[in-house]
Write a protein that holds these residues in place. Structure first.
Motif, short mmCIF file in Angstrom:
data_model
loop_
_atom_site.label_atom_id
_atom_site.label_comp_id
_atom_site.label_asym_id
_atom_site.label_seq_id
_atom_site.Cartn_x
_atom_site.Cartn_y
_atom_site.Cartn_z
N ARG A 358 -2.55 -14.29 6.87
CA ARG A 358 -1.28 -14.05 6.17
C ARG A 358 -1.51 -13.05 5.06
NH1 ARG A 358 0.53 -18.16 3.24
NH2 ARG A 358 2.65 -17.33 3.16
N TYR A 359 -0.59 -12.12 4.97
CA TYR A 359 -0.70 -11.04 3.98
C TYR A 359 0.65 -10.87 3.28
CZ TYR A 359 -4.76 -9.93 6.88
OH TYR A 359 -5.92 -10.00 7.58
N ARG A 360 0.57 -10.33 2.05
CA ARG A 360 1.81 -10.11 1.29
C ARG A 360 1.62 -8.91 0.38
NH1 ARG A 360 3.12 -15.14 -1.95
NH2 ARG A 360 3.84 -15.89 0.06
N PHE A 361 2.70 -8.14 0.22
CA PHE A 361 2.72 -7.05 -0.74
C PHE A 361 3.06 -7.57 -2.13
CE2 PHE A 361 3.70 -4.06 2.86
CZ PHE A 361 2.72 -3.13 2.58
N HIS A 362 2.44 -7.01 -3.16
CA HIS A 362 2.99 -7.13 -4.50
C HIS A 362 4.32 -6.39 -4.51
CE1 HIS A 362 3.65 -6.18 -8.76
NE2 HIS A 362 2.82 -7.18 -9.05
N ASP A 363 5.29 -6.86 -5.29
CA ASP A 363 6.62 -6.28 -5.19
C ASP A 363 6.64 -4.79 -5.47
OD1 ASP A 363 6.09 -6.59 -7.88
OD2 ASP A 363 8.02 -7.47 -8.40
N LEU A 364 5.88 -4.34 -6.49
CA LEU A 364 5.87 -2.91 -6.80
C LEU A 364 5.21 -2.10 -5.70
CD1 LEU A 364 4.98 -2.90 -10.61
CD2 LEU A 364 7.21 -2.50 -9.54
N ILE A 365 4.18 -2.67 -5.11
CA ILE A 365 3.49 -1.95 -4.03
C ILE A 365 4.39 -1.88 -2.79
CG2 ILE A 365 1.46 -1.96 -2.55
CD1 ILE A 365 -0.10 -3.25 -4.79
N ARG A 366 5.14 -2.93 -2.53
CA ARG A 366 6.08 -2.87 -1.41
C ARG A 366 7.10 -1.74 -1.62
NH1 ARG A 366 8.12 -6.56 2.34
NH2 ARG A 366 7.08 -8.32 1.33
N LEU A 367 7.60 -1.63 -2.85
CA LEU A 367 8.55 -0.55 -3.13
C LEU A 367 7.90 0.81 -2.94
CD1 LEU A 367 10.46 -1.83 -6.29
CD2 LEU A 367 11.38 -1.52 -3.98
N HIS A 368 6.67 0.93 -3.39
CA HIS A 368 5.96 2.19 -3.24
C HIS A 368 5.79 2.52 -1.76
CE1 HIS A 368 2.35 4.79 -2.99
NE2 HIS A 368 2.86 5.35 -4.07
N ALA A 369 5.36 1.54 -0.96
CA ALA A 369 5.18 1.78 0.46
C ALA A 369 6.49 2.15 1.14
CB ALA A 369 4.59 0.52 1.12
N ARG A 370 7.57 1.49 0.73
CA ARG A 370 8.87 1.79 1.31
C ARG A 370 9.31 3.22 0.97
NH1 ARG A 370 12.97 -2.86 0.19
NH2 ARG A 370 11.47 -3.84 1.59
N GLN A 371 9.04 3.62 -0.26
CA GLN A 371 9.43 4.97 -0.69
C GLN A 371 8.62 6.06 0.00
OE1 GLN A 371 8.95 4.70 -4.92
NE2 GLN A 371 10.76 3.39 -5.18
N ARG A 372 7.44 5.71 0.47
CA ARG A 372 6.61 6.71 1.14
C ARG A 372 7.04 6.94 2.59
NH1 ARG A 372 5.57 6.58 -3.26
NH2 ARG A 372 6.96 8.34 -3.07
N GLY A 373 7.94 6.10 3.10
CA GLY A 373 8.37 6.22 4.48
C GLY A 373 8.96 7.59 4.78
N VAL A 374 8.69 8.08 5.97
CA VAL A 374 9.17 9.41 6.36
C VAL A 374 9.98 9.28 7.65
CG1 VAL A 374 7.23 10.60 5.29
CG2 VAL A 374 7.04 9.87 7.66
N GLY A 375 10.96 10.18 7.80
CA GLY A 375 11.75 10.23 9.03
C GLY A 375 12.43 8.91 9.32
N ASN A 376 12.30 8.45 10.55
CA ASN A 376 12.94 7.22 10.99
C ASN A 376 12.00 6.02 10.96
OD1 ASN A 376 15.42 8.52 11.58
ND2 ASN A 376 14.60 9.22 13.55
#
Length: 705
Positions: A358-376
């Motif tokens: 089981r794994y979990r993102f820290h909330d700020l890191i999740r936001l960072h990862a989401r913001q790095r998303g490209v395209g679709n």
């Protein structure tokens, strides 16, 4: 699907029409003088469950904060029961409170509860009902109400007098946290948030603001992570790194991880990288969040390309946590590839390893990862994950409730990896563990109007709802599934959602709504000319009328269902309907008629190889015969119990044990009756409050007699 499959629970006394009451009742005309009643308090239906220990893993390099820990200790000594710890993002609120609650864990023997309220993003903030359901299931073995207000009332009642320590992490508003406050002055609640949450002051909260770490403490944290010798080689660069991290523990930890991954890189190189204007650190002084973002950007840039891609994709998922199979599905990877890349992300401090895959993102890191998303990437990751959940849940459904698995999966995809279970117990355990993720994916799919996928996921989750009975999730899921089936124009799926959802509404005692849903299913089946589905809706209408005590109103629905099913050649349905007719006859004291119905139902269900429902009919047959004084009845009850024990059908184990107890009591064998009731009680509490109260009352009657 077998509507009405779970049979009848306990009922109140019928006063007139649909009215029902419980407990002591006086029904009269005029009253002169006083009325005195003496009623024993109801037996508690809850059996003990292990004290929960839900706090996240402790931070390895926790440093300093002794002043803050002492301040929290002083508040506790003043018997303060609600504390709000606030501060800017990344300042270490969660780590501090987690450390403190672990220190004082022995003061709260009833357990430690944890919930991430996800308040960093208002659009994604956890709803009180979502958390209440999880908390109740942690402390309470009975069914959880579907309504949030009822959940909150049960939560306050259940926690009255308990000594719990509760961490409500990342709250966004006082209103979000307030329904989660327990009903005990002996418990401690700590709420963390980026906002002060001053509205909780009316609830008696005291407030503690957490500031950034002082430079020496931040340098100590850096030294522990990368080694003292390396810091001693360039203390000026170390101080610069700490300064650029703005004293935020998260930023220091992420920067340290980058350095640890490059043992030959001097600290000066990291200090210069963090100071570059194009890294957006020019706005470092604005609440410190740019420091976190800049440090995360640096860690992200040095990831291998496959790990960076998986990081971005996982950030798009709405699930509270994830495992290697979900990661593999989101990234279209093999399980081995996903495992390796997850290790890279954990080592880079970009993902928390909670143990047991089981794994979990820290909330700020999740936001960072989401913001790095490209395209679709956002929709692609979610769609692949949703496809995998549909496939895995469908596999579970076919193992646990094969009779329900009748709808085609025209758009069904079979993404890798395969589901991690091969038998009924494993499938049910998997559904239980993934219920929060399944619901998160379901909601996200519904928001994107992926209609076919949405209703298919709801349909595949049926064993979760039927066996574990989370009524709130059951009803919410079917409301989404019904809308999706209608949007997709899939008439058969629409009727399935109506029938399955109506069973949940009936089980949650929302009987008027259940009748409305069943009636809509009946009308839709008639319009489509689907006589088998029409019979299914009629069976449901008959069952729900019986379960609410409307016996005479139930019979015509059941007889009409039997007539339809005999015409279309669906014997299993006639067996189910005859079982309910037998229950009605037995409830009316017509034992000869009841035996006839149960014998017919048992023969039919055995012929179609429906072992579970045949055992239900056999149990009722045994009870009817025992009431008639036939010794054969007890043996039939024992045979039925053996079937339920082998299949793991806990609810029907409890029901059959209760019937054995009643039969023994009728025969004057009070010791045997007591033994059966005592075995039934802990089982019944996992399914129905009404059943548990009824069994408790039967035990009390033996003691009194």
């Amino acid at each position: 699907m077998s509507g009405g499959e779970e049979g009848n629970g306990g009922h109140g006394n019928i006063i007139g029409g649909a009215a029902q009451v419980w407990g002591g009742v006086v029904q009269t005309g005029d009253v002169y003088g006083d009325i005195h009643t003496h009623v024993s308090p109801p037996a508690a239906p809850v059996t003990p469950v292990p004290a929960p220990r839900q706090l996240p893993p402790a931070v390895r390099h926790f440093t300093d904060r002794e002043g803050d820990l002492a301040a929290l200790g002083r508040l506790l000594s003043r018997r303060v029961g609600l504390i709000v710890v606030s501060g800017q993002a990344g300042v270490g609120k969660s780590s501090l409170v987690n450390r403190w609650l672990r220190r004082i864990g022995d003061d709260f023997p009833d357990g430690q509860l944890y919930a991430d309220l996800r308040g960093h993003d208002l659009a994604d903030a956890a709803r009180p009902g979502e958390i209440l359901g999880r908390f109740l299931r942690s402390l309470y073995s009975g069914p959880v109400p579907a309504d949030t207000a009822e959940q909150s009332a049960l939560w306050r009642s259940l926690t009255s007098g308990m000594r719990l320590a509760i961490l409500l992490d990342n709250a966004c508003t006082a209103a979000q946290a307030r329904p989660l406050l327990p009903g005990s002055d002996e418990s401690l609640v700590v709420v963390t948030g980026r906002r002060r949450l001053s509205g909780l002051g009316i609830d008696g909260a005291v407030f503690h603001t957490l500031d950034v770490m002082p430079p020496d403490a931040a340098e100590e944290l850096l030294s522990r992570a990368v080694g003292r010798e390396r810091v001693a080689d360039d203390p000026a660069a170390a101080r610069e790194v700490v300064s650029l991290c703005a004293g935020l523990p998260l930023a220091v930890c992420v920067a340290s991880a980058r350095l640890a991954a490059r043992p030959r890189q001097p600290l000066r190189a990291l200090a210069e990288a963090l100071a570059r204007p194009d890294d957006r650190l020019a706005v470092l002084a604005v609440e410190g969040e740019a420091a976190v973002r800049g440090a995360l950007d640096e860690s992200y840039r040095v990831l291998p390309a496959p790990a960076a891609r998986l990081y971005r994709l996982l950030g798009q998922l709405p699930t509270p946590d994830l495992d290697s199979r979900l990661a593999a599905a989101a990234g279209a990877l093999t399980l081995d590839e996903a495992d390796g890349l997850l290790d890279v992300l954990v080592e880079s401090h970009l993902l928390q390893d909670l143990g047991e895959d089981r794994y979990r993102f820290h909330d700020l890191i999740r936001l960072h990862a989401r913001q790095r998303g490209v395209g679709n990437e956002r929709d692609e990751a979610l769609r692949r994950s949703a496809d995998w959940y549909v496939a895995a849940a469908t596999t579970a459904e076919r193992l646990i409730t094969p009779a329900q698995s009748t709808l085609e999966r025209a758009d069904e995809r079979r993404p890798d990896p395969e589901a991690p279970f091969t038998d009924e117990p494993g499938a049910l355990t998997w559904l239980d563990r993934h219920r929060a993720n399944l619901m998160a994916v379901l909601r996200a799919s519904a928001e994107r109007q992926w209609s076919t996928l949405t209703w298919q996921l709801v349909d595949a989750m049926w064993p979760l709802f039927l066996r574990l009975r989370p009524y709130d999730l059951w009803i919410e899921a079917h409301e989404l599934g019904l809308a999706a089936a209608r949007c997709a124009g899939h008439a058969e799926a629409e009727r399935q959602m109506l029938n399955s959802g109506a069973i949940g509404l009936s089980a949650a005692r929302r009987t008027d709504e259940a009748i409305t849903w069943y009636a809509a299913s009946r009308d839709a089946a008639r319009a489509a000319g689907d006589r088998r589905d029409e019979g299914q809706a009629l069976l449901g209408l008959g069952a729900v009328h019986y379960e609410t005590g409307r016996l005479t109103e139930a019979v015509p629905y059941l007889e009409e269902a039997i007539s339809l099913w005999e015409d279309v050649g669906y014997p299993r349905g006639t067996g189910l309907a005859r079982t309910v007719l037998g229950e009605i006859a037995m409830a009316s004291g017509e034992l000869t008629s009841a035996v006839r119905h149960f014998e017919s139902a048992y023969a039919i269900l055995m012929a179609v190889r429906d072992a579970h429902d045949a055992a239900r009919a056999l149990a009722f047959l045994g009870r009817a015969r025992a009431r008639s004084g036939e010794t054969e009845g007890m043996e039939q009850l024992r045979l039925a119990l053996g079937t339920f024990e082998r299949s793991g059908a806990v609810h029907w184990q409890a029901r059959t044990l209760e019937m054995l107890g009643q039969s023994a009591q009728d025969a004057g064998d009070l010791e045997a009756a007591r033994e059966h009731y005592q075995r039934a009680l802990p089982l019944s509490t996992t399914v129905s409050v009404d059943d548990a109260r009824r069994v408790s009352a039967r035990l009390d009657s033996l003691s009194g007699g």
